[in-house]
Design an enzyme around this catalytic site. Structure first.
Site, PDB file in Angstrom:
ATOM      1  N   SER A   1      21.642   8.032  10.833  1.00  0.00           N
ATOM      2  CA  SER A   1      21.208   8.641  10.716  1.00  0.00           C
ATOM      3  C   SER A   1      21.259   9.559   8.484  1.00  0.00           C
ATOM      4  O   SER A   1      20.832   9.781   7.985  1.00  0.00           O
ATOM      5  CB  SER A   1      23.536   8.825  10.533  1.00  0.00           C
TER       6      SER A   1
ATOM      7  N   GLU B   1      41.684  10.325   4.540  1.00  0.00           N
ATOM      8  CA  GLU B   1      41.900  11.840   3.748  1.00  0.00           C
ATOM      9  C   GLU B   1      42.985  12.441   4.293  1.00  0.00           C
ATOM     10  O   GLU B   1      42.772  13.821   3.612  1.00  0.00           O
ATOM     11  CB  GLU B   1      40.330  12.751   3.586  1.00  0.00           C
TER      12      GLU B   1
ATOM     13  N   ASP C   1      31.233   7.241   9.184  1.00  0.00           N
ATOM     14  CA  ASP C   1      31.306   8.349  10.444  1.00  0.00           C
ATOM     15  C   ASP C   1      30.844   8.346  11.562  1.00  0.00           C
ATOM     16  O   ASP C   1      31.377   8.179  12.486  1.00  0.00           O
ATOM     17  CB  ASP C   1      31.473  10.039   9.294  1.00  0.00           C
TER      18      ASP C   1
ATOM     19  N   SER D   1      22.404  15.055   9.822  1.00  0.00           N
ATOM     20  CA  SER D   1      21.747  13.519   9.367  1.00  0.00           C
ATOM     21  C   SER D   1      22.027  13.210  11.259  1.00  0.00           C
ATOM     22  O   SER D   1      21.286  11.873  12.026  1.00  0.00           O
ATOM     23  CB  SER D   1      22.017  12.963   8.850  1.00  0.00           C
TER      24      SER D   1
ATOM     25  N   ASN E   1      33.279  14.543  10.382  1.00  0.00           N
ATOM     26  CA  ASN E   1      31.716  13.738  10.656  1.00  0.00           C
ATOM     27  C   ASN E   1      32.607  12.944  11.919  1.00  0.00           C
ATOM     28  O   ASN E   1      31.050  12.899  12.958  1.00  0.00           O
ATOM     29  CB  ASN E   1      31.180  13.258   9.830  1.00  0.00           C
TER      30      ASN E   1
ATOM     31  N   VAL F   1      33.888  20.461   2.541  1.00  0.00           N
ATOM     32  CA  VAL F   1      32.112  20.791   2.626  1.00  0.00           C
ATOM     33  C   VAL F   1      31.469  19.671   1.506  1.00  0.00           C
ATOM     34  O   VAL F   1      32.073  19.551   1.173  1.00  0.00           O
ATOM     35  CB  VAL F   1      32.187  22.064   2.135  1.00  0.00           C
ATOM     36  N   ASP F   2      30.233  19.235   2.010  1.00  0.00           N
ATOM     37  CA  ASP F   2      30.140  18.333   1.001  1.00  0.00           C
ATOM     38  C   ASP F   2      28.938  19.341   0.027  1.00  0.00           C
ATOM     39  O   ASP F   2      27.155  19.800   0.619  1.00  0.00           O
ATOM     40  CB  ASP F   2      29.258  17.756   1.988  1.00  0.00           C
TER      41      ASP F   2
ATOM     42  N   LYS G   1      35.187  12.796   6.308  1.00  0.00           N
ATOM     43  CA  LYS G   1      35.085  12.049   7.252  1.00  0.00           C
ATOM     44  C   LYS G   1      35.917  12.038   9.119  1.00  0.00           C
ATOM     45  O   LYS G   1      34.679  12.060   9.600  1.00  0.00           O
ATOM     46  CB  LYS G   1      36.101  10.566   6.965  1.00  0.00           C
TER      47      LYS G   1
HETATM   48  O1  RIB Z   1      32.442   9.456   4.726  1.00  0.00           O
HETATM   49  C1  RIB Z   1      31.301  10.563   3.797  1.00  0.00           C
HETATM   50  C2  RIB Z   1      32.542  12.045   3.903  1.00  0.00           C
HETATM   51  O2  RIB Z   1      33.052  11.633   2.978  1.00  0.00           O
HETATM   52  C3  RIB Z   1      31.085  13.108   3.054  1.00  0.00           C
HETATM   53  O3  RIB Z   1      31.470  13.999   4.347  1.00  0.00           O
HETATM   54  C4  RIB Z   1      32.460  13.891   2.391  1.00  0.00           C
HETATM   55  O4  RIB Z   1      32.962  14.843   2.612  1.00  0.00           O
HETATM   56  C5  RIB Z   1      33.460  12.765   2.093  1.00  0.00           C
HETATM   57  O5  RIB Z   1      34.803  13.006   2.917  1.00  0.00           O
END
Ligand code: RIB
Length: 311
Positions: free
Chosen positions: A285, A143, A255, A294, A46, A15-16, A43
């Protein structure tokens, strides 16, 4: 939405928490930011969402935490039509989160707390084997644990499935472990960390790509932000220029590039055209705030693509 290529993403979901501010606090200082945006990111997630919005049939293999964000993340996948059968909650762990700071130029800085993403193991990939074997393409990032990434690359190779790796966030790696990939897609920072060479412009990127190809990687696609992308293989290198954009938030552009590239390639478009289209999809985006929020739906993207082909 019509059926497109089948794309599996084995990767992260976060979650951003995005704060927009033109300056950053010094140690011990509190400042006011300009605005805030909460959205689904990560990532892996997305890239899955970009592929889905471009028309792919997408399924996700991921782990989320046993907090408020976990079930909400699964619901978000389902709402978008992404198969989340192999997205599971892990107890006693937080979901992945990413505090993100965006300047007025649209440039971002991100801190990722991996949380449950770290619990995605090779055994979970094996548990999703039947589903993964039905994919045209598997997409990976960094990640989740590196062992899981390496295991999935071998899985893809053994089963003859196209495999795309986005080595993000940057970390030094064993290049032999990724040599079996079809596409290695770093941005400038990741290319620098992994090759040990600068990648600030197209010529730098060419030298990085040479080193990566010499290490045995088949095809390298370095994304260069406003400078576009560099496509490199044993048959030569090609610079793919970007489309100029009024960028407000570049978060998730890489992404968007990867999810759309995987889809365009899976539809059978020539590699260069897939990269050109992905450049536009990524650029568009950056004109909106947030990551997944976006990303363009396919029809809207096609409208822009057609318009630009005429100009
Ligand atoms: O690439 C962007 C992403 O990097 C973000 O959504 C954040 O969560 C990180 O993983």
């Amino acid at each position: 939405m019509t059926k497109g290529p089948r794309i599996a993403v084995v990767g992260s979901a976060n979650v951003d928490l995005t704060t927009f501010s033109d300056h950053f606090p010094k140690p011990g200082e509190t400042i006011f930011g300009d605005k805030f945006h909460l959205g689904f990111g990560g990532k892996g997630a997305n890239q899955a969402v970009a592929a889905r919005l471009c028309g792919a049939d997408v399924f996700m293999v991921a782990r989320v935490g046993d907090d408020l964000f976990g079930p909400a993340t699964i619901k978000n996948f389902e709402k978008l039509g992404i198969d989340a059968t192999h997205v599971r909650q892990v107890s006693g762990v937080s979901s992945g989160v990413a505090p993100i700071f965006v300047e007025s130029s649209g440039q971002n800085r991100i801190i990722v707390v991996k949380g449950a993403n770290d619990a995605l193991k090779a055994a979970d990939v094996e548990a999703a084997a039947d589903m993964l074997k039905s994919a045209d393409c598997i997409v990976l990032q960094f990640e989740i644990p590196l062992e899981t990434v390496y295991h999935t690359i071998q899985f893809a190779r053994k089963n003859g499935i196209r495999c795309i790796l986005n080595p993000a966030p940057a970390q030094p790696i064993d290049l032999k472990a990724v040599a079996e990939l079809d596409y290695f897609v770093p941005n400038e920072t990741e290319a620098e960390t992994i090759s040990g060479l600068p990648a600030r412009n197209v010529d730098d990127a060419k030298r990085c790509a040479e080193k990566l190809l010499a290490a045995g990687i088949r095809r390298v696609l370095i994304t260069l932000g406003a400078n576009g992308a560099l496509l490199a293989g044993s048959d030569g290198m090609q610079h793919v220029p970007a489309f100029p954009m009024k960028s407000v938030d570049s978060t998730g552009a890489g992404d968007a590039f990867i999810g759309s590239f995987a889809t365009f390639l899976g539809e059978g478009l020539p590699e260069l055209e897939a990269a050109r289209r992905a450049n536009l999809y990524a650029g568009l985006s950056t004109t909106g705030v947030g990551t997944q929020k976006s990303f363009y739906e396919r029809a809207r993207f096609e409208g822009e693509w057609t318009r630009l082909q005429r100009t």
